[in-house]
Design an enzyme around this catalytic site. Structure first.
Site, PDB file in Angstrom:
ATOM      1  N   CYS A  31      -9.234  10.258  -1.458  1.00 28.48           N
ATOM      2  CA  CYS A  31      -8.811   9.287  -0.418  1.00 28.48           C
ATOM      3  C   CYS A  31      -7.781   9.915   0.624  1.00 28.48           C
ATOM      4  O   CYS A  31      -7.624   9.573   1.568  1.00 28.48           O
ATOM      5  CB  CYS A  31      -8.143   8.132  -1.410  1.00 28.48           C
ATOM      6  SG  CYS A  31      -6.949   9.151  -2.519  1.00 28.48           S
ATOM      7  N   HIS A  63      -1.635   5.395   1.681  1.00 28.53           N
ATOM      8  CA  HIS A  63      -1.237   6.609   1.636  1.00 28.53           C
ATOM      9  C   HIS A  63      -0.602   7.158   2.934  1.00 28.53           C
ATOM     10  O   HIS A  63      -1.278   7.070   4.033  1.00 28.53           O
ATOM     11  CB  HIS A  63      -2.450   7.684   1.516  1.00 28.53           C
ATOM     12  CG  HIS A  63      -3.007   7.714   0.034  1.00 28.53           C
ATOM     13  ND1 HIS A  63      -2.319   6.885  -1.112  1.00 28.53           N
ATOM     14  CD2 HIS A  63      -4.117   8.311  -0.586  1.00 28.53           C
ATOM     15  CE1 HIS A  63      -3.188   6.903  -2.087  1.00 28.53           C
ATOM     16  NE2 HIS A  63      -4.198   8.005  -2.025  1.00 28.53           N
TER      17      HIS A  63
END
Lengths: 352, 352, 352, 352
Positions: free
Chosen positions: C151, C244
């Site tokens: 990710c 993120h």
């Protein structure tokens, strides 16, 4: 080791409650930790290897190298504090009591046994008298089991006691906002509680509604008679580390006002204060007058986490009076009260 | 602009509630924003320059260049939504009503005026009849003032209404856990709420205890008669962005059980549903059976934030029944209900 | 089912990534979920019973009653998406590929296999050519394995690609602040992250430093040759649900300035945009000029979570340029990119 | 008051930094608070009325009744600590210095003045020598101004100093994750930081890039010569109450390895340790070997918040070595270092 010191073991010593026992007992003037017991997985290892220590202070030097034992009688101590999981606590605690150990437990298993005291020293110190009956019925010698209530019940009962004594309480409605540490580790997933409230804690409402009655009950004629008060609890988990908040409404037998209630709470003292027990807070109940107190982060550590803080006392249009109670759920609400219980039991001669 | 469209102005258009009005009214089938008004500091600037936009969707293209006006009659519209601060809302709203504007307000100032409807369409749609009296008493022509309740009151009243209708409610005890967005921007400092609960929200308990009675009251003989229900509220701020949780206990005139209460809530429909109003949720009250619902993050956006969710219905040992209510405080609890009120008022002919 | 639809299975369908696949594939114009596979514990149960659904939208009606199968070839589908745990993914995915299934995986096991493409369609679509080599070497027929990166690597690689193409990148220093959902459920305990930052995510830095080189590498002569860029990563977990954040500094082969870099990022388009793939964001990279963007809560859902947002582009006194990248870690950073990979592979004929 | 005690005043005594000065100076063995100064709004009131106290310990009894003065020379003290807002600090501090007060300031205004020391005692204690030059140039008698750096710079500089001394540092890349208390009160709105990261703190990166060079500079020939190190900073605000985390990479002149760097950090001692100053931490830098430390909540209070904690030391593929630094931003990062500066200045005779 001075001759007055009492050797203490901790059952479930590697768990969340067990760690708190280990931490709080460091430098205790009466109790000295000489045995640590946990499951097979830990047995044989030095404590510092067996435990995943999660508290903010370091592991006390005195216990770092104690080898972890199994939870079986034979431990080198006279008193055991139990932080065992309720899945296993019942028979283990009974086995220790039968083997002449004083068992002071934070687990729920024996709390409602009719011959086991469910104790908060500022609330119902006299209930420890039931231990005589317990020993006789169960054939125990020097051993016995004493318990403390569930974390959310302790704060509530401490606030209710002086009110019940002075004014009489017929009904109690309480809504809690409880801290994450109450669920142990790992406990609540961060994904569940971030930007959220969880309106359910398994069995918590039942415990509050049940245990409060025993705590406020009378010890008479060798038996504990539950209070007739009716309690209704709604329990929630909120995004707070430590400190259970409780919004409480009470119906009273005798009328009072804000000052009357505040005074009863503020002046309350129990045997721990009178006896000057080592873990006794100077003031068991702190009453605050600011409109926005208590708050968990600011008030939970009052008197080393052993005092409960009450605020926002005001009339309740539905019952009679309402207020907010805060208590530190892992100190006053668990290990701290267990230690105070043991101190009380010693002064009453049950550890002799 | 189709001839059926109604021109709409927003008072306090740059504030938190004003922005929510602007956002929710984008693409409204009946209402078209043609005027935006705010304080002198903003007046004259295009809306996109005057506002510090804080919502997650972009500023609607249709309003980006509308120049901000002062909050004075003369705006090019027939209906104004007011998100004004209560420090100034009172006389401004009255001036607009006197100048023939329909004023639909989220501010508290006129809520308890005896000739002003305090409306939630699923609760007391008939109260809009008081507008006739208002116009007569105050000498208004086409203008009038209608209001919606405080955010925490709306969710409560929506849950209470079907219970009151079916079983009668004598007493209500409610403890809230309210979201941060209810305090506006900048509102609560992060330093106050991190790892904390604030047990106090200024005036909130009084509003809940007062406004609920008017909402559940009867409109009869040209007057609104408050309900005789007694309400006790304890209000807390918790670490949640949007979504007010409320733990409610009620005492009933007629007995029921969990299924009876759930059915009454689940089947409730009001004029918005019957009329198919644009902002009406299909189901105004969603009842959930899971033990741990509602939760703010998961349930607040149900039906675009216009439904309230009720869960944990169970008997209350102190009153009769207890349950948990969740509502989105800035949609159903503020601008969304105001828009639904305007839709209702239109179908009743008050905007003609 | 239209004849152009492709039957799709999901391996690990009850896990966090598996649920996201199920959610995102609802109403997909090309792919239709016909098989759901998980561990023995779930096998045989209808999906709605086997899964503890944790996403905010309801379980898609079309899959509610699909019985869960074991993760073994024989599923009624042509393409499988794998959200399997890395403890078991390796051999299972290989078995499916050997049995003529197209395997599009989010698991790490085969990512660095030299004959397996590690794909982000806007970055290295041409790498899918390595599948020919894979089939030949491994003796697969119609089957193959394709993977997407970790990710945190996906967001980084998407931002680096247009910079590498236009200016050349020799070195990259990146510090991440990653969301809690990246750790799955239950993942990070609330007690660990409340009022805290965790400066360590197991294996994450190694993945970023390794996978980025393959992504930026060249496919030439039937082989993927890693880029010579040097990457240094420092990974942290912060108190955010999704999204993120990454603070990036890059050393360039050819000089540029803020505008040059912003333009390269803003104008970047890849095969998904050119082909108009169903899951393609219109703009793969959104560049923001405000001084305080991107922010996770505000920007993570841009283009349904499939765009990455870059902001704060400015010169770096130590390397050459620095900026901040945000990507939605469970959409663009996992299941969303896997689906886009499958769409790309279809248009390239690998699903025929 | 013993004759060795020094009378101390606090400028900006009601603000966030001022309150911290008041708190930390309670029971200080050398310094006794005798004057508290703030703005006109507070002047004349007893301190306990003028201040909205926000710290977790109570207002020290000794200052409760001190009447608040205006920030003008004439205060009954010899040394003033300044926590003044930078909007007003510049001329006020100069006026006090001109009037023979020792001024030890946390404000940014005079930090980069070439004749003002920017001090962290463990980093550049010798820079206090510049005060002679300051007095001469400015015509001060006994008065002078000394400052401490910005909160995020202090932790960084303390970690860099022993590395620079032993190995030489040419370049530093740092990404911060800073606590909310750094923004003062009310500071960051809860609505901005809940479930979020803010990638921007006004002027913070400039301060870190500028002040670090002065701190690491040499005092030679009566002048401070900045270090030639190049610093690049990326600053973020995260959801943490206290404790700034910094991910740092450094390029070195002389090679070393993890052990070499750890040893240099761990063994570092400065004048505060050698002199045993009251506020000196025993170990100014604590090095931790666990893979996931430091963490703000667990490590910020090390040595009463005066130690910085370094962890995750490892090679950096882009520069040479990387690691994580944590410091308590309002203790070591502000008032605590100011007090340590005053202690140092006293031992060097500047308060005589």
């Amino acid at each position: 080791m001075s001759k007055n010191e009492i050797k203490v073991g901790i059952l479930g010593a590697t768990g969340a409650v067990g760690q708190r026992f280990v931490q709080l007992l460091e430098n205790h003037p009466w109790f000295r930790v000489t045995a640590l017991a946990a499951s097979e997985r830990s047995a044989g290892k030095p404590y510092s290897e067996a435990v995943t220590w999660r508290l903010d202070t370091p592991i006390p030097a005195a216990v770092v190298e104690i080898p972890v034992s199994l939870c079986e009688p034979g431990l080198d101590c006279d008193l055991v504090f139990s932080g065992l999981d309720s899945a296993v606590a019942g028979p283990i605690e009974a086995a220790f009591a039968a083997a002449d150990y004083a068992v002071v437990s934070n687990s729920k298993n024996h709390r409602m046994d009719e011959d086991v005291p469910l104790l908060v020293p500022e609330v119902n110190a006299d209930h420890c008298g039931i231990i005589d009956r317990q020993r006789k019925r169960r054939g125990y010698g020097r051993g016995f089991i004493a318990t403390n209530p569930n974390c959310s019940t302790i704060g509530l009962a401490m606030a209710l006691k002086p009110i019940a004594d002075r004014f009489g309480i017929t009904r109690v409605a309480v809504t809690t906002m409880q801290a994450l540490s109450g669920a142990g580790y790992p406990g609540v997933s961060s994904l569940e509680i971030l930007d959220n409230v969880l309106p359910y804690i398994g069995e918590e409402e039942e415990k509050m509604e049940r245990e409060t009655l025993k705590l406020l009950g009378r010890f008479h004629d060798g038996r504990i008679k539950n209070a007739r008060t009716v309690v209704s609890a709604q329990c929630n988990r909120v995004h707070v580390q430590d400190g259970h908040m409780e919004c409480v409404s009470v119906a009273l037998e005798n009328e009072t006002d804000v000052n009357g209630l505040a005074e009863a709470l503020r002046n309350h003292r129990g045997p721990p204060q009178e006896l000057g027990l080592p873990f006794a807070p100077r003031r068991p109940i702190i009453v605050r007058d600011e409109p926005d107190r208590p708050q968990p982060r600011i008030d939970r550590d009052a008197e080393n986490g052993m005092a409960v803080t009450v605020g926002r006392i005001r009339p309740c249009p539905v019952l009679d009076m309402k207020f907010v109670v805060l208590s530190h759920n892992t100190v006053r609400g668990a290990a701290g009260t267990a230690i105070l219980n043991a101190e009380l039991l010693r002064t009453r001669g049950f550890l002799d």
